[in-house]
Motif scaffolding. Sequence first.
Motif, short mmCIF file in Angstrom:
data_model
loop_
_atom_site.label_atom_id
_atom_site.label_comp_id
_atom_site.label_asym_id
_atom_site.label_seq_id
_atom_site.Cartn_x
_atom_site.Cartn_y
_atom_site.Cartn_z
N GLY A 14 0.78 -1.17 0.00
CA GLY A 14 0.00 -0.09 0.18
C GLY A 14 0.55 1.09 -0.05
N ASP A 15 0.25 2.38 -0.05
CA ASP A 15 1.06 3.46 -0.35
C ASP A 15 1.91 3.87 1.08
N SER A 16 2.66 4.67 1.16
CA SER A 16 3.33 5.16 2.38
C SER A 16 2.34 5.85 3.37
N ALA A 17 2.56 5.74 4.57
CA ALA A 17 1.85 6.34 5.44
C ALA A 17 0.39 5.97 5.54
N THR A 18 0.00 4.81 5.05
CA THR A 18 -1.56 4.24 5.12
C THR A 18 -1.70 3.68 6.59
N GLY A 19 -0.34 2.93 6.99
CA GLY A 19 -0.47 2.43 8.22
C GLY A 19 -0.24 0.98 8.39
N LYS A 20 0.64 0.56 7.33
CA LYS A 20 1.38 -0.88 7.24
C LYS A 20 1.97 -1.26 8.37
N THR A 21 2.84 -0.57 8.96
CA THR A 21 3.66 -0.73 10.10
C THR A 21 3.10 -1.05 11.33
N SER A 22 2.16 0.03 11.24
CA SER A 22 1.25 -0.16 12.33
C SER A 22 0.38 -1.01 12.30
N ILE A 23 -0.16 -1.67 11.40
CA ILE A 23 -1.05 -2.74 11.36
C ILE A 23 0.04 -3.97 11.84
N ILE A 31 0.98 -3.16 19.97
CA ILE A 31 1.46 -1.54 20.15
C ILE A 31 0.93 -0.60 19.08
N PHE A 32 0.87 0.47 19.49
CA PHE A 32 0.42 1.59 18.29
C PHE A 32 1.70 2.76 18.80
N ASP A 33 2.36 3.15 17.61
CA ASP A 33 3.04 3.97 17.91
C ASP A 33 2.86 5.25 16.83
N ARG A 34 2.72 6.45 17.65
CA ARG A 34 2.29 7.55 16.71
C ARG A 34 3.42 8.27 16.08
N ARG A 35 4.39 8.06 16.28
CA ARG A 35 5.63 8.62 15.41
C ARG A 35 5.48 7.80 14.04
N TYR A 36 5.83 8.40 13.07
CA TYR A 36 5.84 8.08 11.71
C TYR A 36 7.21 7.71 11.36
N GLU A 37 7.64 6.52 11.17
CA GLU A 37 8.97 6.46 10.65
C GLU A 37 8.84 5.68 9.13
N LYS A 38 9.44 6.41 8.16
CA LYS A 38 9.20 5.64 6.65
C LYS A 38 9.87 4.29 6.80
N THR A 39 9.14 3.28 6.35
CA THR A 39 9.85 2.10 6.54
C THR A 39 10.90 2.12 5.20
N ILE A 40 11.84 1.46 5.69
CA ILE A 40 12.97 1.40 4.52
C ILE A 40 12.99 -0.11 4.27
N TRP A 61 5.37 -9.54 6.33
CA TRP A 61 6.42 -8.51 5.77
C TRP A 61 5.54 -7.18 5.34
N ASP A 62 6.28 -6.34 6.03
CA ASP A 62 5.86 -4.78 5.61
C ASP A 62 6.66 -4.12 4.74
N THR A 63 6.20 -3.75 3.50
CA THR A 63 6.92 -3.19 2.43
C THR A 63 6.85 -1.91 2.59
N ASN A 120 -7.48 1.38 6.37
CA ASN A 120 -7.17 1.76 7.71
C ASN A 120 -7.47 3.22 8.13
N LYS A 121 -7.42 3.31 9.52
CA LYS A 121 -7.67 4.40 10.22
C LYS A 121 -9.00 4.87 10.33
N SER A 122 -9.78 3.91 10.54
CA SER A 122 -11.15 4.00 10.59
C SER A 122 -11.61 4.89 11.85
P1 GDP Z 1 3.24 2.96 6.53
O1 GDP Z 1 4.04 4.05 6.03
O2 GDP Z 1 2.23 2.46 5.69
O3 GDP Z 1 4.15 1.64 7.24
O4 GDP Z 1 2.61 3.58 7.78
P2 GDP Z 1 2.82 3.88 9.28
O5 GDP Z 1 2.31 2.51 10.12
O6 GDP Z 1 4.05 4.42 9.65
O7 GDP Z 1 1.80 4.95 9.65
C1 GDP Z 1 1.96 6.15 9.13
C2 GDP Z 1 1.08 7.24 10.20
O8 GDP Z 1 -0.21 6.92 10.31
C3 GDP Z 1 1.64 7.18 11.55
O9 GDP Z 1 1.79 8.55 12.13
C4 GDP Z 1 0.81 6.21 12.44
O10 GDP Z 1 0.65 6.64 13.81
C5 GDP Z 1 -0.55 6.80 11.81
N1 GDP Z 1 -1.50 5.53 11.96
C6 GDP Z 1 -1.56 4.49 11.28
N2 GDP Z 1 -2.36 3.77 11.53
C7 GDP Z 1 -3.32 4.53 12.06
C8 GDP Z 1 -4.74 4.40 12.32
O11 GDP Z 1 -5.44 3.34 12.51
N3 GDP Z 1 -5.35 5.74 12.99
C9 GDP Z 1 -4.67 6.66 13.14
N4 GDP Z 1 -5.39 7.85 13.66
N5 GDP Z 1 -3.33 6.89 12.52
C10 GDP Z 1 -2.78 5.84 12.17
#
Ligand code: GDP
Length: 173
Positions: A14-23, A31-40, A61-63, A120-122
């Motif tokens: 999926g696109d960057s920042a959609t929440g792949k790593t968080s899922i 755990i859920f981490d609010r910081r955003y780190e671009k997955t490399i 695997w998180d791409t 994601n991000k419902s």
């Molecule tokens: P990735 O680049 O697709 O792996 O995205 P990340 O998992 O790094 O998430 C990108 C940003 O979105 C981060 O700031 C996360 O904290 C946030 N995020 C991810 N999932 C959710 C969610 O379900 N709800 C909300 N509100 N934020 C989310």
Amino acid sequence: MEKIPSRAKVLIVGDSATGKTSIMNQATMNIFDRRYEKTIGIDFRITKWDEGKELVTLQIWDTAGQKLYRPADMNYFHKSDAVVVVYDITNRESFEEVDKHFNDIEKLIPYVETIVLCGNKSDLEDDRQVSYDEGKQLAEFYGIPMFFETSAKDDANISSLFTFISNSYLESK
Ligand code: GDP
């Protein structure tokens, strides 16, 4: 007697920042981490999902966004048992890019057993740009049996998503 887990390889695209790593983090470590780190590159975690009689180990695997075509990555991808295509319900562009991710899957992993579409991000209902029905219709358009809206933040539907994948894997064995 100790149960011997079957191991399923699950790829999250999926696109960057959609929440792949968080899922992935929510599924494997709760755990859920609010910081955003671009997955490399590619990250992976293993989680064990107890499905009644059988244990399934999901190797998740998180791409990193756009890197599906890197030859080094293709070795990881082409033996995937399941692919989760993620978009962000608050980002219309990430939904429009789903098409591109499906094309990549068709080319690179044509025999994958299970594909799941995931909005994601419902939890961010006020910022929603893609309706539930649009997500469901897109999944139907691609002939995908399963569509989920998830929140990695609130841990909503994450276990349903991976339970579905575990069951599909066990059924396909
Ligand atoms: P990735 O680049 O697709 O792996 O995205 P990340 O998992 O790094 O998430 C990108 C940003 O979105 C981060 O700031 C996360 O904290 C946030 N995020 C991810 N999932 C959710 C969610 O379900 N709800 C909300 N509100 N934020 C989310």
